[in-house]
Design an enzyme around this catalytic site. Structure first.
Site, PDB file in Angstrom:
ATOM      1  CB  SER A 245      -0.754   0.009   0.934  1.00 41.78           C
ATOM      2  OG  SER A 245      -0.252   0.021   2.600  1.00 41.78           O
TER       3      SER A 245
ATOM      4  CG  ASP B  63       2.195  -6.596   1.381  1.00 40.78           C
ATOM      5  OD1 ASP B  63       1.530  -7.576   1.726  1.00 40.78           O
ATOM      6  OD2 ASP B  63       1.292  -5.715   1.513  1.00 40.78           O
TER       7      ASP B  63
ATOM      8  CE  LYS C 191      -0.499  -8.708   3.583  1.00 35.53           C
ATOM      9  NZ  LYS C 191      -1.039  -8.211   2.397  1.00 35.53           N
TER      10      LYS C 191
ATOM     11  CD  GLU D   4      -2.452  -8.451  -2.775  1.00 33.57           C
ATOM     12  OE1 GLU D   4      -2.818  -8.387  -3.714  1.00 33.57           O
ATOM     13  OE2 GLU D   4      -2.135  -7.600  -1.770  1.00 33.57           O
TER      14      GLU D   4
ATOM     15  CD  GLU E 269      -7.667  -5.505   1.346  1.00 30.25           C
ATOM     16  OE1 GLU E 269      -6.215  -6.293   1.760  1.00 30.25           O
ATOM     17  OE2 GLU E 269      -7.858  -4.124   0.769  1.00 30.25           O
TER      18      GLU E 269
HETATM   19  N1  LIG Z   1      -5.559   3.995   2.500  1.00 30.79           N
HETATM   20  C1  LIG Z   1      -5.289   2.975   2.296  1.00 30.79           C
HETATM   21  N2  LIG Z   1      -5.852   2.231   2.983  1.00 30.79           N
HETATM   22  C2  LIG Z   1      -6.179   1.145   2.809  1.00 30.79           C
HETATM   23  O1  LIG Z   1      -6.858  -0.050   3.945  1.00 30.79           O
HETATM   24  C3  LIG Z   1      -5.591  -0.257   1.818  1.00 30.79           C
HETATM   25  C4  LIG Z   1      -4.678   0.517   0.557  1.00 30.79           C
HETATM   26  N3  LIG Z   1      -4.619   2.332   1.030  1.00 30.79           N
HETATM   27  N4  LIG Z   1      -4.270   0.202  -0.638  1.00 30.79           N
HETATM   28  C5  LIG Z   1      -3.934  -1.203  -0.730  1.00 30.79           C
HETATM   29  C6  LIG Z   1      -6.018  -1.144  -0.537  1.00 30.79           C
HETATM   30  C7  LIG Z   1      -6.793  -1.157  -1.075  1.00 30.79           C
HETATM   31  N5  LIG Z   1      -6.893  -0.918   0.021  1.00 30.79           N
HETATM   32  C8  LIG Z   1      -9.015  -0.348  -0.266  1.00 30.79           C
HETATM   33  C9  LIG Z   1      -9.053   0.302  -1.097  1.00 30.79           C
HETATM   34  C10 LIG Z   1     -10.160   0.895  -1.381  1.00 30.79           C
HETATM   35  C11 LIG Z   1     -11.824  -0.005  -0.567  1.00 30.79           C
HETATM   36  C12 LIG Z   1     -12.492   1.102  -1.119  1.00 30.79           C
HETATM   37  O2  LIG Z   1     -12.668   1.762  -1.750  1.00 30.79           O
HETATM   38  N6  LIG Z   1     -13.552   0.181  -1.911  1.00 30.79           N
HETATM   39  C13 LIG Z   1     -15.290   0.374  -1.675  1.00 30.79           C
HETATM   40  C14 LIG Z   1     -15.847   0.228  -3.508  1.00 30.79           C
HETATM   41  C15 LIG Z   1     -15.028   0.808  -4.304  1.00 30.79           C
HETATM   42  C16 LIG Z   1     -15.507  -0.058  -5.355  1.00 30.79           C
HETATM   43  O3  LIG Z   1     -16.423  -0.989  -5.413  1.00 30.79           O
HETATM   44  O4  LIG Z   1     -14.537   0.072  -6.671  1.00 30.79           O
HETATM   45  C17 LIG Z   1     -16.092  -0.127  -0.944  1.00 30.79           C
HETATM   46  O5  LIG Z   1     -17.245   0.647  -0.834  1.00 30.79           O
HETATM   47  O6  LIG Z   1     -15.354  -1.012   0.209  1.00 30.79           O
HETATM   48  C18 LIG Z   1     -11.342  -1.219   0.214  1.00 30.79           C
HETATM   49  C19 LIG Z   1      -9.770  -1.538   0.340  1.00 30.79           C
HETATM   50  C20 LIG Z   1      -7.281  -1.714   0.886  1.00 30.79           C
HETATM   51  N7  LIG Z   1      -6.143  -1.045   1.527  1.00 30.79           N
HETATM   52  C1  LIG Z   2      -3.614  -4.022   3.734  1.00 29.34           C
HETATM   53  C2  LIG Z   2      -2.449  -4.752   4.565  1.00 29.34           C
HETATM   54  C3  LIG Z   2      -2.874  -6.016   4.738  1.00 29.34           C
HETATM   55  C4  LIG Z   2      -1.700  -4.771   2.550  1.00 29.34           C
HETATM   56  O1  LIG Z   2      -1.412  -5.867   2.249  1.00 29.34           O
HETATM   57  C5  LIG Z   2      -0.938  -3.225   2.762  1.00 29.34           C
HETATM   58  O2  LIG Z   2      -0.876  -2.605   3.329  1.00 29.34           O
HETATM   59  O3  LIG Z   2      -0.810  -3.672   1.473  1.00 29.34           O
HETATM   60 MG   LIG Z   3      -0.238  -4.832   0.595  1.00 30.88          MG
END
Ligand SMILES: Nc1nc(=O)c2c([nH]1)NC[C@@H]1CN(c3ccc(C(=O)N[C@@H](CCC(=O)O)C(=O)O)cc3)CN21
Ligand SMILES: CC(C)C(=O)C(=O)O
Ligand SMILES: [Mg+2]
Length: 341
Positions: free
Chosen positions: A86, A124, A154, A156, A224
């Site tokens: 991330s 990661d 880690k 995926e 996740e």
């Molecule tokens: N700042 C940040 N926090 C995170 O937890 C994170 C990252 N970046 N980057 C890597 C992954 C990506 N993650 C994410 C990023 C966006 C959503 C999100 O906004 N999901 C929406 C749906 C979006 C869609 O359908 O396109 C939701 O409603 O959950 C969820 C997990 C979790 N991780």
């Molecule tokens: C959100 C966590 C689990 C991760 O894989 C990351 O930070 O890259």
């Molecule tokens: Mg990651």
């Protein structure tokens, strides 16, 4: 181990270092973890994590990507520090985690390893560094330990190829954390950062993937963005800790991204990126923005630097001599500038 060697070379006890950091940074006592005891190790190992899991105590995990954030995570007493890919999004400003390279990860891992002595360190494996073959996975994982100073890696996914990679890396003697549910590196095929396991058929696949990763030797599994019923089922079906993110409370532990949890980013772009499952425990971004505005204003109005931040002096005798030398060299205005202060 490289980290142990580096630490002994540093020749500083945990307490001494803790006191030093606290004093140097004016941190109040309440923000510092209590220090090592029998159940509160000086350094978290797989054994400590396993014992915590057996005692059914929730495991805490946070990401960090650089030296200062690693120092803060270290002092907080959080069990696991994840150098997450991330980093590509929160530090490098990419839209996804896909551009992150193994060399990027190694730079961040090394910086973190210098700052964090206490937590268990996981790196990661980035997109493209382990999918080609189990051999590639072993090579990349080896680099994260050897050059990055990590304790574990880690990766995926829970399909057959990923399970094979996890097995090969574990058999090479490297501890592997699995990661199922929303696997951001698969954004191309998932079609977005979409929650996973939202139908019975999808949910059972998440459980099967987690079981396969456990069988491959993973010591823990990240879940996740899955519904709580799915994480409860996985947590019950496997006998290794599950670490949830956007997966509800029924996990063996929880992880959040550092910048999300401290409320670092207040910029409109960031608000879109911060997932809705994140809890902000502070509003650090507001503090940073205010400090920068205050600095700009004080420079503009001449308030900074005042006497407190102007530490260097020239003795009066030298000042006179300096003015004379300037005059003799034809710098009349400069000489006047010296005598006027
Ligand atoms: N700042 C940040 N926090 C995170 O937890 C994170 C990252 N970046 N980057 C890597 C992954 C990506 N993650 C994410 C990023 C966006 C959503 C999100 O906004 N999901 C929406 C749906 C979006 C869609 O359908 O396109 C939701 O409603 O959950 C969820 C997990 C979790 N991780
Ligand atoms: C959100 C966590 C689990 C991760 O894989 C990351 O930070 O890259
Ligand atoms: Mg990651």
């Amino acid at each position: 181990m490289l980290r142990r060697f580096l630490q002994s070379a540093g020749a500083q006890s945990w307490t001494a270092r803790n006191t030093l950091v606290r004093t140097a940074s004016n941190l109040p006592e309440s923000t510092i973890y209590g220090g090592p005891t029998a159940q509160n190790p000086k350094r978290v190992t797989l054994r400590h994590l396993g014992a915590k899991y057996k005692r059914k105590e929730p495991i805490s995990m946070v990401t960090a990507y650089d030296y200062p954030s690693a120092v803060h995570v270290d002092l907080s007493g959080v069990d696991i520090l994840l150098v997450g890919d991330s980093v590509g999004m929160v530090v490098h400003g990419h839209e996804t985690t896909l551009p992150v390279t193994l060399d990027d990860m190694l730079l961040h891992c090394r910086s973190v390893a210098r700052g964090a002595q206490r937590p268990f360190l996981i790196g990661d494996l980035p997109f493209g560094s382990y999918e080609r073959s189990p051999q590639q996975a072993i090579e990349s994982a080896t680099r994260l330990l050897k050059e990055g100073g990590m304790d574990a890696v880690k990766l995926e996914g829970g399909g057959p190829a990923r399970v094979a990679a996890a097995k090969a890396v574990t058999e090479a003697g490297i501890a592997v954390m699995g990661h199922v549910g929303l696997t951001p590196q698969a954004i191309s095929s998932l079609g977005g950062f979409r929650p996973q396991g939202r139908t019975a058929a999808e949910a059972i696949k998440v459980v099967q993937s987690a079981r396969a990763l456990e069988d491959a030797g993973c010591f823990a599994i990240v879940l996740e963005c899955v519904p709580p019923a799915v994480s409860a089922a996985v947590t019950s079906a496997v006998s290794v800790p599950t670490i949830g993110i956007g997966a509800g409370p029924h996990c063996s532990g929880q992880v959040l991204v550092y910048h999300d949890l401290v409320g670092m980013m207040q910029h409109p772009h960031w608000v879109q990126v911060t997932p809705k499952f994140c809890k902000k425990y502070a509003a650090v971004g507001t503090v940073i923005s205010q400090a920068l505005v205050d600095f700009r204003e004080e420079v503009a109005n001449g308030e900074f630097p005042g006497p407190d931040h102007t530490p260097y002096t020239l003795p009066e005798d030298d000042k006179g001599e300096f003015a004379k030398l300037l005059q003799a060299s034809g710098f009349e205005d400069a000489a006047a500038a010296v005598t006027s202060i």
